[in-house]
Design an enzyme around this catalytic site. Structure first.
Site, short mmCIF file in Angstrom:
data_model
loop_
_atom_site.label_atom_id
_atom_site.label_comp_id
_atom_site.label_asym_id
_atom_site.label_seq_id
_atom_site.Cartn_x
_atom_site.Cartn_y
_atom_site.Cartn_z
N PRO A 271 -55.37 -44.99 -74.68
CA PRO A 271 -56.19 -46.13 -74.25
C PRO A 271 -55.39 -47.13 -73.41
O PRO A 271 -55.96 -48.01 -72.79
CB PRO A 271 -56.67 -46.76 -75.56
CG PRO A 271 -55.87 -46.14 -76.65
CD PRO A 271 -55.28 -44.88 -76.14
N GLU B 220 -51.39 -43.17 -85.01
CA GLU B 220 -51.20 -44.50 -84.42
C GLU B 220 -50.78 -44.44 -82.95
O GLU B 220 -51.01 -45.37 -82.19
CB GLU B 220 -50.16 -45.26 -85.26
CG GLU B 220 -50.31 -46.75 -85.30
CD GLU B 220 -51.74 -47.26 -85.35
OE1 GLU B 220 -52.03 -48.16 -84.55
OE2 GLU B 220 -52.55 -46.77 -86.16
N ARG C 105 -65.22 -29.52 -62.53
CA ARG C 105 -66.42 -29.37 -61.70
C ARG C 105 -66.16 -29.73 -60.24
O ARG C 105 -66.96 -29.40 -59.37
CB ARG C 105 -67.61 -30.14 -62.28
CG ARG C 105 -67.40 -31.62 -62.41
CD ARG C 105 -68.52 -32.24 -63.23
NE ARG C 105 -69.82 -32.18 -62.59
CZ ARG C 105 -70.19 -32.94 -61.57
NH1 ARG C 105 -69.34 -33.79 -61.05
NH2 ARG C 105 -71.39 -32.83 -61.06
N ASP D 75 -73.23 -36.92 -56.38
CA ASP D 75 -73.04 -37.47 -57.73
C ASP D 75 -72.92 -38.98 -57.70
O ASP D 75 -72.42 -39.55 -56.73
CB ASP D 75 -71.70 -37.00 -58.31
CG ASP D 75 -71.75 -35.60 -58.87
OD1 ASP D 75 -72.85 -35.07 -59.04
OD2 ASP D 75 -70.67 -35.06 -59.14
N1 ADE Z 1 -56.88 -41.80 -77.18
C1 ADE Z 1 -57.49 -42.69 -77.99
N2 ADE Z 1 -58.37 -43.44 -77.30
C2 ADE Z 1 -58.32 -43.02 -76.00
C3 ADE Z 1 -58.98 -43.41 -74.82
N3 ADE Z 1 -59.88 -44.40 -74.78
N4 ADE Z 1 -58.68 -42.77 -73.68
C4 ADE Z 1 -57.75 -41.79 -73.69
N5 ADE Z 1 -57.08 -41.37 -74.77
C5 ADE Z 1 -57.36 -41.98 -75.93
#
Ligand code: ADE
Length: 239
Positions: free
Chosen positions: A86, A113, A150, A164
């Site tokens: 994230p 974690e 794709r 798209d």
């Molecule tokens: N791992 C945990 N959350 C994630 C996300 N939002 N994007 C990519 N990998 C992740």
């Protein structure tokens, strides 16, 4: 193109590689998918791949040794190592287009974690699929692989992705199929008129309408063509 997925949960990818367009792309030998179980690289006698964080705190952290050894065993000089996290750059259609040009992508999936920070020295890019936290990178890696596959030449026809949403910076226009009338709702006349230019203009106008309504920031940052300015003026006078 080859996509290697480094994961602690290889079984999660069974359905992914055996379904629909991804399955066909593999059968046509346009795409090769390799799922690598990082646990098989651990040198820990109890098969551990994670440990407690230095400094304390909740959760477990993926250790360098099994992850880095898995990367080293999978990569070649043509590989792009992508860490799913994230904290990465957010995936967009333009990123998928760039990734679709690569020969070999390695998608590194974390769990628990997160990764020992030093693992980041072995990756070329960090990618997030959005501002929320998943239990691991597996689902995120499927999202990335799906959106990239794709776009690889020969997987679907060019026209299928040229229109798209996001490919031209706008959301896609509405689609209709049979029947022509459903519970009182009719297919717009222009779509059955056979007049190609009118159909093109209608689709551009509806694309602009949808984008302005759902994602106005895409219109604000867009270099509008004279036709788009005219169509937006029409939309605004209609609403
Ligand atoms: N791992 C945990 N959350 C994630 C996300 N939002 N994007 C990519 N990998 C992740």
């Amino acid at each position: 193109m080859k996509i290697s997925i480094l994961t602690l949960f290889p079984e999660m990818f069974t359905g992914f590689v055996e379904t629909s367009i991804i399955k066909k792309a593999i059968l046509k030998e346009i795409i090769e998918i390799e799922v690598v179980d990082m646990r098989s690289f651990t040198e820990d006698k109890h098969n551990r791949v994670d440990d407690y964080p230095y400094g304390g705190g909740a959760g477990l952290v993926l250790m360098c040794q099994p992850v880095v050894d898995a990367i080293k065993a999978t990569r070649t000089e043509d590989s792009l190592v992508v860490m799913m996290t994230p904290q990465g750059k957010t995936l967009k259609q333009s990123v998928s287009y760039d990734l679709a040009k690569e020969k070999h992508i390695i998608l590194l999936c974390g769990h628990y974690e997160g990764f020992d920070e030093r693992i980041r020295s072995y990756v070329d890019m960090e990618l997030s699929i959005g501002d929320y936290v998943l239990t691991g990178g597996e689902v995120a890696s499927m999202v990335v692989a799906d959106s990239v596959i794709r776009l690889v030449d020969g997987v679907i026809t060019q026209e299928s992705h040229e229109d798209d949403s996001f490919s031209n910076g706008l959301l896609e226009y509405p689609h209709y199929t049979r029947p022509r009338e459903y519970e009182g709702m009719e297919v717009p006349d222009v779509l059955v008129s056979g007049h190609h230019e009118n159909v093109r203009n209608y689709r551009l106008k509806e694309s602009l309408r949808k984008t302005q309504k759902m994602r106005p920031e895409l219109i604000e940052s867009r270099d509008l063509t004279p036709l788009e300015i005219k169509l937006l003026a029409e939309i605004n006078s209609e609403e």
